[in-house]
Each structure stands twice: as structure tokens, then as C-alpha cells.
Design a protein around this motif. Structure first.
Motif, PDB file in Angstrom:
ATOM      1  N   ASN A  61      52.341   2.338 -11.345  1.00  0.00           N
ATOM      2  CA  ASN A  61      51.741   1.886  -9.855  1.00  0.00           C
ATOM      3  C   ASN A  61      52.769   1.901  -8.960  1.00  0.00           C
ATOM      4  O   ASN A  61      52.764   1.849  -7.883  1.00  0.00           O
ATOM      5  CB  ASN A  61      50.804   0.821  -9.838  1.00  0.00           C
ATOM      6  N   ASP A  62      54.144   2.211  -9.553  1.00  0.00           N
ATOM      7  CA  ASP A  62      55.244   2.180  -8.361  1.00  0.00           C
ATOM      8  C   ASP A  62      55.048   3.409  -7.867  1.00  0.00           C
ATOM      9  O   ASP A  62      54.289   4.652  -8.395  1.00  0.00           O
ATOM     10  CB  ASP A  62      56.604   2.598  -8.967  1.00  0.00           C
ATOM     11  N   ILE A  63      55.346   3.845  -6.414  1.00  0.00           N
ATOM     12  CA  ILE A  63      55.159   4.917  -5.575  1.00  0.00           C
ATOM     13  C   ILE A  63      56.603   5.539  -5.321  1.00  0.00           C
ATOM     14  O   ILE A  63      57.541   4.746  -4.819  1.00  0.00           O
ATOM     15  CB  ILE A  63      54.356   4.765  -4.394  1.00  0.00           C
ATOM     16  N   ILE A  64      56.943   6.602  -5.935  1.00  0.00           N
ATOM     17  CA  ILE A  64      58.107   7.220  -5.775  1.00  0.00           C
ATOM     18  C   ILE A  64      58.124   7.948  -4.465  1.00  0.00           C
ATOM     19  O   ILE A  64      57.492   8.751  -4.177  1.00  0.00           O
ATOM     20  CB  ILE A  64      58.629   8.522  -6.971  1.00  0.00           C
ATOM     21  N   VAL A  65      59.066   7.662  -3.424  1.00  0.00           N
ATOM     22  CA  VAL A  65      59.272   8.011  -2.205  1.00  0.00           C
ATOM     23  C   VAL A  65      60.391   8.881  -2.014  1.00  0.00           C
ATOM     24  O   VAL A  65      60.338   9.835  -0.731  1.00  0.00           O
ATOM     25  CB  VAL A  65      58.999   6.749  -1.072  1.00  0.00           C
TER      26      VAL A  65
END
Length: 286
Positions: free
Chosen positions: A238-242
């Protein structure tokens, strides 16, 4: 307490369904999740080898754990029916070459139905008839001819004859059948020998997350492989890689292109993630 119980062959053979099961629903409802001909670096079931069957009460969580430990999901079976035998799971696993299976059964309801059947009852038929005797013996006068009158009884001699026979009478009677029904699932895996350079899987940003974060860009981390660079660096589902190094990530395909083209001799990758609306910079040792 572990949520899984590993069945040995003896236990598998003991867990058979009472009654005759003609259809293996684990086979007929199977849905593939991977094209097996395209899989590389996987270990299939060897001839004569038996798959490991694990019974779970939390199949979603355990499927995740299986994949994060380097297993490849081949496909799954799912149906609602009277409880089927574990041997049916084994049969389907062997046909796929799956080395490991997760299975779960949850009771849903009891189904009662009424049917008709024909039964035969054994009966005895008795026939009785009276016939004229050729002689009637009178104690005073001796035997008389058949048409002669008896001075004592005033009538001809009469004999009572009785005979019997056995017959079967068929009738229709109702009967009830009770079936306990279960939601039954099985997930089939093979072990992968592939080394994961970065150690995470990802998808496009879901609509609800995009609305909540008020952004369209980025890729959502869906799985972390254990003992991988991402695992040790602290990236979590659920981390979002930006961002990768200095490149902003548009979507999952963009991230895949960047990682696929990442220099083979590079030993480090800087990943910027979004967690709880806060950007965190993480360095991966690859």
C-alpha cells in the motif's frame, strides 16, 4: 497459533467424502492465473511426488504469504457444494504439476430436499375353498357315496382346502435428503527460483486511492518479496511509489519500464514513496 495444517499422505487418504462423488469440482471450476507455458525458473511437481496440502482459515492472507515467499500462483478453484474430499484437491494439483496447495472450506447452509422412491413389500396370499368329498365317514353307518345323504349331518360330505402364495406389492414412498453445503476454495502454487532484483510487485493507483489522495500519478505496491532489497529497506504493501531516483512515476507501466531498463551494474536505487500522505525517501541496495 498457526493458521495452517499440513496434511501428510495418510491424512489426505483419511479425509474422504462420505458417499459417492462423481464430479471433481476442484477440476471443473479451475481458473488459471498464469500461462504455464510462459513460466520460467519454476519447479513443478515431479512424477511420483505428492503435493503439500495446507488447510487454512484465512486464505487471502496465506495466499499473500505464499507469493511473498517466492511461490507462483498457477490458478484457483472455487465453488459451493457438499464437502468434497481432499483427494480431489490432490488430483487437480497433480494434473497441474502444483507442488503446494492452499485450501479452505466454510459451512454456508443445510439443504433439505424431498424425493420419491419405489419399495416392494412381501405379502402372503391365502386361498380357501370348499369341495365335495368322495366319501363321508359316518360313525354309525360307515362310508357313504359322494351323492348320498348323511343320516347324521343330513348333507353331502364337504372338505375345506387352504392354499397360500407369496407376492410382492410395489408402492411409492417419500424420503428426505440432507446436504450440508460449503464454500470451498483451493489455490495452486509452484516454487519460483527467480531472484527479485528490487523485490516488490505493483499496480496502478486504484480509483478510491486517487480520489482520497487527489492525485492520478504513482504506482501502488501490492506485494513485497521476503528477504528482497525492498523487504530489508522497509517498503510495505500500500505504499505508493511516486519517484525513482529523479524520475516521477506516471503509472505502473511507466515504473515497469524504468525498472526493466535499470542499469545492470547499478548497486543502488532511490525510491520515493507516499505513506500516510507523507513522502519518504528509501534507498534500495540492489
Amino acid at each position: 497459533m498457526k493458521s495452517l495444517s499440513i496434511f501428510t499422505l495418510a491424512a489426505i487418504s483419511a479425509l474422504t467424502l462420505s458417499g459417492c462423488m462423481t464430479v471433481n469440482s476442484f477440476k471443473t471450476t479451475y481458473q488459471p492465473m498464469a500461462i504455464q507455458s510462459n513460466l520460467e525458473d519454476v519447479v513443478y511437481l515431479r512424477e511420483g511426488q505428492q503435493p503439500s496440502i495446507e488447510v487454512t482459515t484465512n486464505i487471502k492472507n496465506d495466499v499473500y504469504n505464499k507469493v511473498s515467499n517466492g511461490f507462483v500462483l498457477l490458478g484457483y478453484s472455487s465453488f459451493n457444494a457438499p464437502l468434497q474430499s481432499i483427494s480431489n484437491v490432490v488430483e487437480q494439483a497433480v494434473s497441474l504439476g502444483a507442488t503446494h496447495v492452499l485450501t479452505q472450506s466454510d459451512y454456508t447452509n443445510t439443504e433439505i430436499s424431498t424425493h420419491l422412491k419405489k419399495v416392494s413389500d412381501k405379502v402372503t396370499l391365502i386361498k380357501s375353498e370348499q369341495v365335495n368329498s368322495k366319501f363321508h365317514v359316518d360313525s354309525n353307518y360307515g362310508p357313504l357315496e359322494n351323492n348320498s345323504s348323511c343320516n347324521r349331518c343330513g348333507d353331502q360330505g364337504v372338505e375345506q382346502l387352504t392354499s397360500s402364495a407369496t407376492a410382492y406389492v410395489t408402492r411409492t414412498v417419500p424420503y428426505t435428503v440432507t446436504n450440508r453445503r460449503y464454500d470451498q476454495k483451493a489455490y495452486y502454487f509452484v516454487k519460483s527460483t527467480q531472484k527479485h532484483r528490487f523485490g516488490f510487485k505493483f499496480t496502478d493507483l486504484p480509483l478510491d486511492a486517487a480520489i482520497e489522495l487527489e492525485r492520478n500519478t504513482g504506482a501502488l505496491v501490492s506485494l513485497i518479496y521476503k528477504r528482497s532489497p525492498a523487504f530489508y529497506a522497509g517498503i510495505i504493501p500500500n505504499d505508493i511509489i511516486v519517484r525513482v531516483n529523479q524520475t516521477n512515476i506516471a503509472d505502473s507501466q511507466h515504473l515497469l519500464d524504468i525498472l526493466s531498463a535499470y542499469p545492470a551494474n547499478s548497486k543502488q536505487c532511490v525510491i520515493t514513496i507516499l505513506r500516510n500522505n507523507r513522502e519518504i525517501v528509501i534507498s534500495l541496495a540492489i
